[in-house]
Design an enzyme around this catalytic site. Structure first.
Site, short mmCIF file in Angstrom:
data_model
loop_
_atom_site.label_atom_id
_atom_site.label_comp_id
_atom_site.label_asym_id
_atom_site.label_seq_id
_atom_site.Cartn_x
_atom_site.Cartn_y
_atom_site.Cartn_z
N HIS A 276 1.75 -9.35 3.96
CA HIS A 276 0.94 -8.61 3.23
C HIS A 276 1.12 -7.20 4.07
CE1 HIS A 276 -2.87 -8.96 0.86
NE2 HIS A 276 -2.78 -7.69 1.14
N GLY A 330 5.95 -2.45 -1.68
CA GLY A 330 4.69 -1.81 -1.75
C GLY A 330 4.48 -0.30 -1.46
C1 LIG Z 1 -2.14 0.12 0.46
C2 LIG Z 1 -1.87 -1.29 0.26
C3 LIG Z 1 -2.70 -2.19 -0.54
C4 LIG Z 1 -2.39 -3.66 -0.70
N1 LIG Z 1 -3.17 -4.15 -1.76
C5 LIG Z 1 -2.77 -5.67 -2.09
C6 LIG Z 1 -3.45 -6.09 -2.93
O1 LIG Z 1 -4.55 -5.60 -3.59
N2 LIG Z 1 -3.02 -7.43 -3.28
C7 LIG Z 1 -2.07 -7.95 -2.55
O2 LIG Z 1 -1.83 -9.31 -2.95
N3 LIG Z 1 -1.44 -7.24 -1.67
C8 LIG Z 1 -1.73 -6.03 -1.40
N4 LIG Z 1 -0.81 -5.43 -0.71
C9 LIG Z 1 0.32 -6.06 0.06
C10 LIG Z 1 1.35 -5.75 -0.69
O3 LIG Z 1 1.14 -6.43 -2.03
C11 LIG Z 1 2.75 -6.25 -0.27
O4 LIG Z 1 2.57 -7.45 0.31
C12 LIG Z 1 3.13 -5.33 0.91
O5 LIG Z 1 2.87 -3.76 0.77
C13 LIG Z 1 4.65 -5.19 1.23
O6 LIG Z 1 5.16 -4.55 2.35
P1 LIG Z 1 5.49 -2.95 2.40
O7 LIG Z 1 4.46 -2.21 1.69
O8 LIG Z 1 6.26 -2.81 3.60
O9 LIG Z 1 6.54 -3.18 1.23
C14 LIG Z 1 -1.21 -3.95 -0.20
C15 LIG Z 1 -0.24 -3.32 0.32
C16 LIG Z 1 -0.68 -2.08 0.88
C17 LIG Z 1 0.33 -1.04 1.71
#
Ligand SMILES: Cc1cc2nc3c(=O)[nH]c(=O)nc-3n(C[C@H](O)[C@H](O)[C@H](O)COP(=O)(O)O)c2cc1C
EC number: 1.1.2.3
Length: 388
Positions: A276, A330
């Site tokens: 995440h 993300g």
């Molecule tokens: C601001 C933010 C909000 C996120 N919200 C969700 C979400 O609503 N649902 C989900 O499955 N993952 C969520 N994630 C996790 C992303 O889907 C993903 O796993 C993550 O951003 C990957 O890491 P990275 O930001 O380093 O690329 C969120 C990540 C961030 C940064």
């Protein structure tokens, strides 16, 4: 117009443009942020093998994810509150992804609704599901995703309860922002964001507000999660959700080989090795470090994707070379969106594709399918020798 050469350039503009509350929301990990930091720095520990005198003409980054053609194996990850990073953020990011030829994943906790994105793009996208205690709401949410012709359901398994991110509590994170003296002072320095936001289609959680009865506070992510998310989600419930959906399913948030085996056994079309983005279990290993062990456990049985920490095409190449069939970004696309709207998301994708393509060439590869461990120099104890 600034010259954008890498994802960090977008991040700098993003930080200037977007209210602090939403910048902090994206740029945080849980507790000490150890896992958040490791996600990116562990990519740097892997080095690349340079190859020369190889015909590099006719290269392609094109591939497939769950049988879908992609211009490069880099999907946009589900990100909650994307529509607070930029007005109509989910609609714009989805359009940028569609035009580029990569999948867009809409979060349950989005600002634009499933219907907004479907109407705006007129094309299938992936929908990410958080399961709630209210089973009827979940059933209707799944039906809405079916009606919108979403082509995959991404079920997130690593957020039954919310990992604590200190800054969100201190900032009083909410959508729309609550007007305290501190937020007003900050918003006054973000006038371009504010003017665009005045014209936004929505400023609240579009998949929730108007679709759930009797909620006490949908504006606060923390309060909503504590009250509504289903802490009892287990493999039996996951199986039921998969049956309810009946289409392609991606199980997201897997970091353990045994969990990966269970997901493969249930018949998932893909799993996402993910922590995440370091926002949940602080102290967990980075996704890229866990990838080889998960490939050993289920690589032959299920398509494996990876996210968390990807900031460049080189990172993408390393994940692919270690066996992932696809990756997600993300924060890297959020920086682009916050900096320059739809164009910024396109720029982020262009930067990553160019880096991936050039790195492939210098590693002597013409196709992403040919990437493998032979392209990498991985430290001998990269996966760690942990007592189990
Ligand atoms: C601001 C933010 C909000 C996120 N919200 C969700 C979400 O609503 N649902 C989900 O499955 N993952 C969520 N994630 C996790 C992303 O889907 C993903 O796993 C993550 O951003 C990957 O890491 P990275 O930001 O380093 O690329 C969120 C990540 C961030 C940064």
């Amino acid at each position: 117009m600034p010259v954008i050469t890498n994802i960090d350039d977008l991040k700098r503009i993003y930080e200037r443009r977007v209210p602090r509350m939403f910048y902090d929301y994206a740029e945080s990990g849980s507790w000490t942020e150890q896992t958040f930091r490791d996600n990116s720095s562990d990519f740097h520990d892997i080095r690349l093998r340079q190859k020369v005198a190889v015909d590099m003409s006719g290269r392609s980054t094109a591939s497939q994810m769950i049988g879908q053609h992609v211009a490069m194996p880099v999907a946009l990850a589900p990100v909650g509150l994307t529509g607070m990073q930029h007005a109509d953020g989910e609609m714009k990011a989805a359009k940028a992804a569609l035009d580029f030829g990569v999948p867009f994943t809409l979060s349950t906790m989005s600002i634009n609704s499933i219907e907004d994105v479907a109407e705006h793009t007129g094309a299938p996208f992936w929908f990410q599901l958080y399961t709630m205690k209210d089973e009827d709401y979940v059933r209707r949410l799944i039906q809405r995703a079916k009606d919108a012709k979403c082509s995959a359901l991404v079920i997130t398994l690593d957020l039954q309860i919310l990992g604590q991110r200190h800054k969100d509590l201190k900032n009083g994170l909410s959508a729309p922002p609550k007007l305290t003296a501190k937020t007003i002072a900050n918003l006054m320095t973000k006038w371009a964001w504010g003017i665009e936001m005045l014209g936004a289609k929505r400023r609240e959680f579009g998949n929730i507000v108007g679709h759930v009865q009797g909620i006490s506070d949908a504006s606060s992510l923390g309060a909503w999660t504590a009250e509504q998310f289903d802490p009892s989600l287990d493999w039996t419930k996951i199986e039921k959700l998969m049956e309810q959906w009946g289409g392609k399913v991606i199980l997201k948030g897997i970091l353990d080989p045994e969990d990966a085996k269970m997901a493969a056994k249930l018949g998932a079309d893909a799993i996402v090795v993910s922590n995440h983005g370091g926002r949940q279990l602080d102290g967990a290993l980075s996704s890229i470090r866990m990838l080889p062990r998960i490939m050993d456990a289920v690589g032959g049985e299920v398509e494996v994707h990876l996210d968390s920490g990807i900031r460049s095409g080189q990172d993408v190449l390393k994940a692919l070379a270690l066996g992932a069939k696809g990756t997600y970004i993300g924060r890297a696309f959020v920086y682009g969106l916050g900096a320059m709207g739809q164009k910024g998301v396109t720029t982020a994708l262009e930067v990553i594709q160019k880096e991936l393509d050039t790195t492939m060439a210098l590693c002597g590869e013409r196709n992403v399918a040919d990437l493998g461990p032979h392209n990498l120099l991985v430290p001998q104890d990269f996966c760690g020798r942990w007592q189990e």
